[in-house]
Design a protein around this motif. Structure first.
Motif, mmCIF file in Angstrom:
data_model
loop_
_atom_site.group_PDB
_atom_site.id
_atom_site.type_symbol
_atom_site.label_atom_id
_atom_site.label_comp_id
_atom_site.label_asym_id
_atom_site.label_seq_id
_atom_site.Cartn_x
_atom_site.Cartn_y
_atom_site.Cartn_z
ATOM 1 N N LEU A 10 0.829 -1.211 0.000
ATOM 2 C CA LEU A 10 0.000 0.000 0.000
ATOM 3 C C LEU A 10 0.863 1.261 0.000
ATOM 4 O O LEU A 10 0.459 2.292 -0.541
ATOM 5 C CB LEU A 10 -0.933 -0.004 1.215
ATOM 6 C CG LEU A 10 -2.091 -1.014 1.183
ATOM 7 C CD1 LEU A 10 -2.879 -0.957 2.484
ATOM 8 C CD2 LEU A 10 -3.010 -0.743 -0.006
ATOM 9 N N GLN A 11 2.043 1.176 0.606
ATOM 10 C CA GLN A 11 2.943 2.321 0.588
ATOM 11 C C GLN A 11 3.535 2.563 -0.794
ATOM 12 O O GLN A 11 3.934 3.690 -1.120
ATOM 13 C CB GLN A 11 4.077 2.100 1.596
ATOM 14 C CG GLN A 11 3.620 2.047 3.049
ATOM 15 C CD GLN A 11 4.748 1.668 3.983
ATOM 16 O OE1 GLN A 11 5.891 1.515 3.573
ATOM 17 N NE2 GLN A 11 4.418 1.502 5.254
ATOM 18 N N VAL A 12 3.590 1.513 -1.609
ATOM 19 C CA VAL A 12 4.176 1.638 -2.937
ATOM 20 C C VAL A 12 3.326 2.535 -3.829
ATOM 21 O O VAL A 12 3.852 3.300 -4.646
ATOM 22 C CB VAL A 12 4.338 0.247 -3.584
ATOM 23 C CG1 VAL A 12 4.774 0.371 -5.037
ATOM 24 C CG2 VAL A 12 5.325 -0.577 -2.792
ATOM 25 N N ILE A 13 2.002 2.469 -3.670
ATOM 26 C CA ILE A 13 1.094 3.168 -4.587
ATOM 27 C C ILE A 13 1.327 4.674 -4.588
ATOM 28 O O ILE A 13 1.570 5.265 -5.663
ATOM 29 C CB ILE A 13 -0.366 2.821 -4.248
ATOM 30 C CG1 ILE A 13 -0.594 1.316 -4.449
ATOM 31 C CG2 ILE A 13 -1.325 3.628 -5.114
ATOM 32 C CD1 ILE A 13 -1.977 0.846 -4.041
ATOM 33 N N PRO A 14 1.266 5.383 -3.442
ATOM 34 C CA PRO A 14 1.523 6.830 -3.497
ATOM 35 C C PRO A 14 2.942 7.180 -3.929
ATOM 36 O O PRO A 14 3.157 8.196 -4.587
ATOM 37 C CB PRO A 14 1.236 7.296 -2.063
ATOM 38 C CG PRO A 14 1.387 6.081 -1.217
ATOM 39 C CD PRO A 14 0.936 4.947 -2.063
ATOM 40 N N VAL A 15 3.913 6.336 -3.557
ATOM 41 C CA VAL A 15 5.292 6.595 -3.973
ATOM 42 C C VAL A 15 5.411 6.501 -5.490
ATOM 43 O O VAL A 15 6.017 7.362 -6.148
ATOM 44 C CB VAL A 15 6.258 5.596 -3.304
ATOM 45 C CG1 VAL A 15 7.662 5.717 -3.901
ATOM 46 C CG2 VAL A 15 6.303 5.832 -1.804
ATOM 47 N N PHE A 16 4.793 5.495 -6.059
ATOM 48 C CA PHE A 16 4.873 5.274 -7.507
ATOM 49 C C PHE A 16 4.250 6.437 -8.266
ATOM 50 O O PHE A 16 4.874 7.019 -9.170
ATOM 51 C CB PHE A 16 4.178 3.961 -7.864
ATOM 52 C CG PHE A 16 4.180 3.659 -9.339
ATOM 53 C CD1 PHE A 16 5.299 3.118 -9.943
ATOM 54 C CD2 PHE A 16 3.065 3.917 -10.118
ATOM 55 C CE1 PHE A 16 5.304 2.841 -11.298
ATOM 56 C CE2 PHE A 16 3.070 3.644 -11.479
ATOM 57 C CZ PHE A 16 4.188 3.100 -12.063
ATOM 58 N N PHE A 17 3.022 6.799 -7.896
ATOM 59 C CA PHE A 17 2.345 7.886 -8.606
ATOM 60 C C PHE A 17 3.018 9.232 -8.331
ATOM 61 O O PHE A 17 3.069 10.094 -9.219
ATOM 62 C CB PHE A 17 0.870 7.937 -8.207
ATOM 63 C CG PHE A 17 0.062 6.816 -8.789
ATOM 64 C CD1 PHE A 17 -0.207 6.761 -10.141
ATOM 65 C CD2 PHE A 17 -0.426 5.796 -7.983
ATOM 66 C CE1 PHE A 17 -0.950 5.725 -10.687
ATOM 67 C CE2 PHE A 17 -1.162 4.757 -8.511
ATOM 68 C CZ PHE A 17 -1.426 4.714 -9.874
ATOM 69 N N GLY A 18 3.535 9.429 -7.123
ATOM 70 C CA GLY A 18 4.224 10.675 -6.823
ATOM 71 C C GLY A 18 5.485 10.848 -7.646
ATOM 72 O O GLY A 18 5.749 11.939 -8.175
#
Length: 309
Positions: A10-18
């Motif tokens: 779940l932490q990967v998702i905002p990091v990826f899009f950011g």
């Protein structure tokens, strides 16, 4: 363990899009017209320019371009670069080359750095320790391209021990020299990290207790000192895998390696936003996966660490 993995994913998702948004914004902010740059000194008609801009969505506002890119990315359609070649085919060709180069460099810096750091830490304050510290400081201070040109000249051309350039024929032997150059700076950091951790561990109370119980010096060093000392080293190595893949631009340019660094440099020069973001997106995944593996290794190195909560 499964709950921990779920939280990390779940932490990967905002990091990826950011990251993709930031990189796309930086490419969008670069001055110049990448479509006109494609033609060099030639002057194409406005109709051709407008058609190409529409083809690559460059006639749209920034956020429209970004969301169109995300839409294609989520549907596993990376589009084509400015030469008309599918980006997915390009990545399938260049990523294995850079991945092999980065893994070879990681193995070199890990094996030789840990061994040299262990020996230096066990001989703290002696001549060998001081020599390794000076040598590691020299590697950190000298730019990578200088090390690359020197090794290319001496080992590749004068001594003939390795191929000075890679070119299109990529194999294990041709990547040895660029892998050494790529690993040189990180090797110095691994050496110094291991040396410091081992030197501190040898003075710890648990080492004196293990020695007092009658354990052999070899078992004390390998089981108690080295295992605990590897935690900061493993942390560095996990993050460094992504750095090696993303930072191979200079090394790949020196040795003419047809990998990610060379393609990323050319894409930046041409302003190929989708290609740049696609390459960076895969690098983000490498960072995330390598750090996840590092977190799992913590539990093996230190039994006190548990991920079952």
């Amino acid at each position: 363990m499964l709950r921990y993995l779920g939280r990390r994913l779940l932490q990967v998702i905002p990091v990826f899009f950011g990251v993709t948004l930031l990189v796309y914004a930086m490419v969008f902010a670069v001055p110049g017209d990448p479509i006109r740059a494609m033609f060099g000194d030639k002057q194409p008609s406005d109709a051709v320019i407008n058609a190409l801009r529409a083809q690559y969505n460059l006639d749209q506002p920034f956020f429209v371009q970004y969301f169109l890119f995300l839409k294609n990315l989520l549907s596993f359609n990376l589009g084509v670069d400015f030469t008309g070649r599918p980006i997915a085919d390009i990545l399938a060709q260049i990523y294995p080359v850079t991945a092999q180069l980065a893994i070879m460099a990681l193995v070199i810096e890990a094996v030789f750095g840990i061994v040299a750091g262990l020996i230096a830490g066990l001989n703290k304050g002696k001549v060998f320790d001081a020599t390794l510290l000076v040598f590691s400081l020299l590697l950190i201070s000298v730019p990578t391209f200088v090390i690359g040109f020197v090794l290319q000249l001496v080992i590749g051309l004068q001594l003939g021990w390795a191929r000075p350039t890679v070119g299109s024929s990529v194999d294990f032997n041709s990547l040895i020299l660029p892998a050494i150059v790529l690993a040189s700076v990180s090797f110095a950091y691994v050496l110094r990290l291991t040396r410091t951790s081992v030197a501190e561990g040898m003075d710890a109370d648990y080492v004196r207790t293990a020695t007092a119980k009658g354990l052999s010096r070899g078992r004390v060093i390998t089981v108690h000192v080295l295992r605990n000392s590897l935690i900061p080293v493993v942390t560095f190595l996990g993050a460094d895998l992504g750095n090696l893949m993303g930072g191979a631009i200079v090394t790949e340019a020196i040795f003419n390696v047809p990998g990610v660094g060379q393609k990323l440099y050319n894409s930046i020069i041409r302003g190929e936003g989708p290609t740049i973001v696609a390459i960076v997106s895969l690098l983000v995944l490498v960072f995330v996966i390598s750090n996840l593996v590092v977190d799992l290794l913590y539990a093996w190195l230190d039994p006190r660490i548990r991920y079952d909560k």
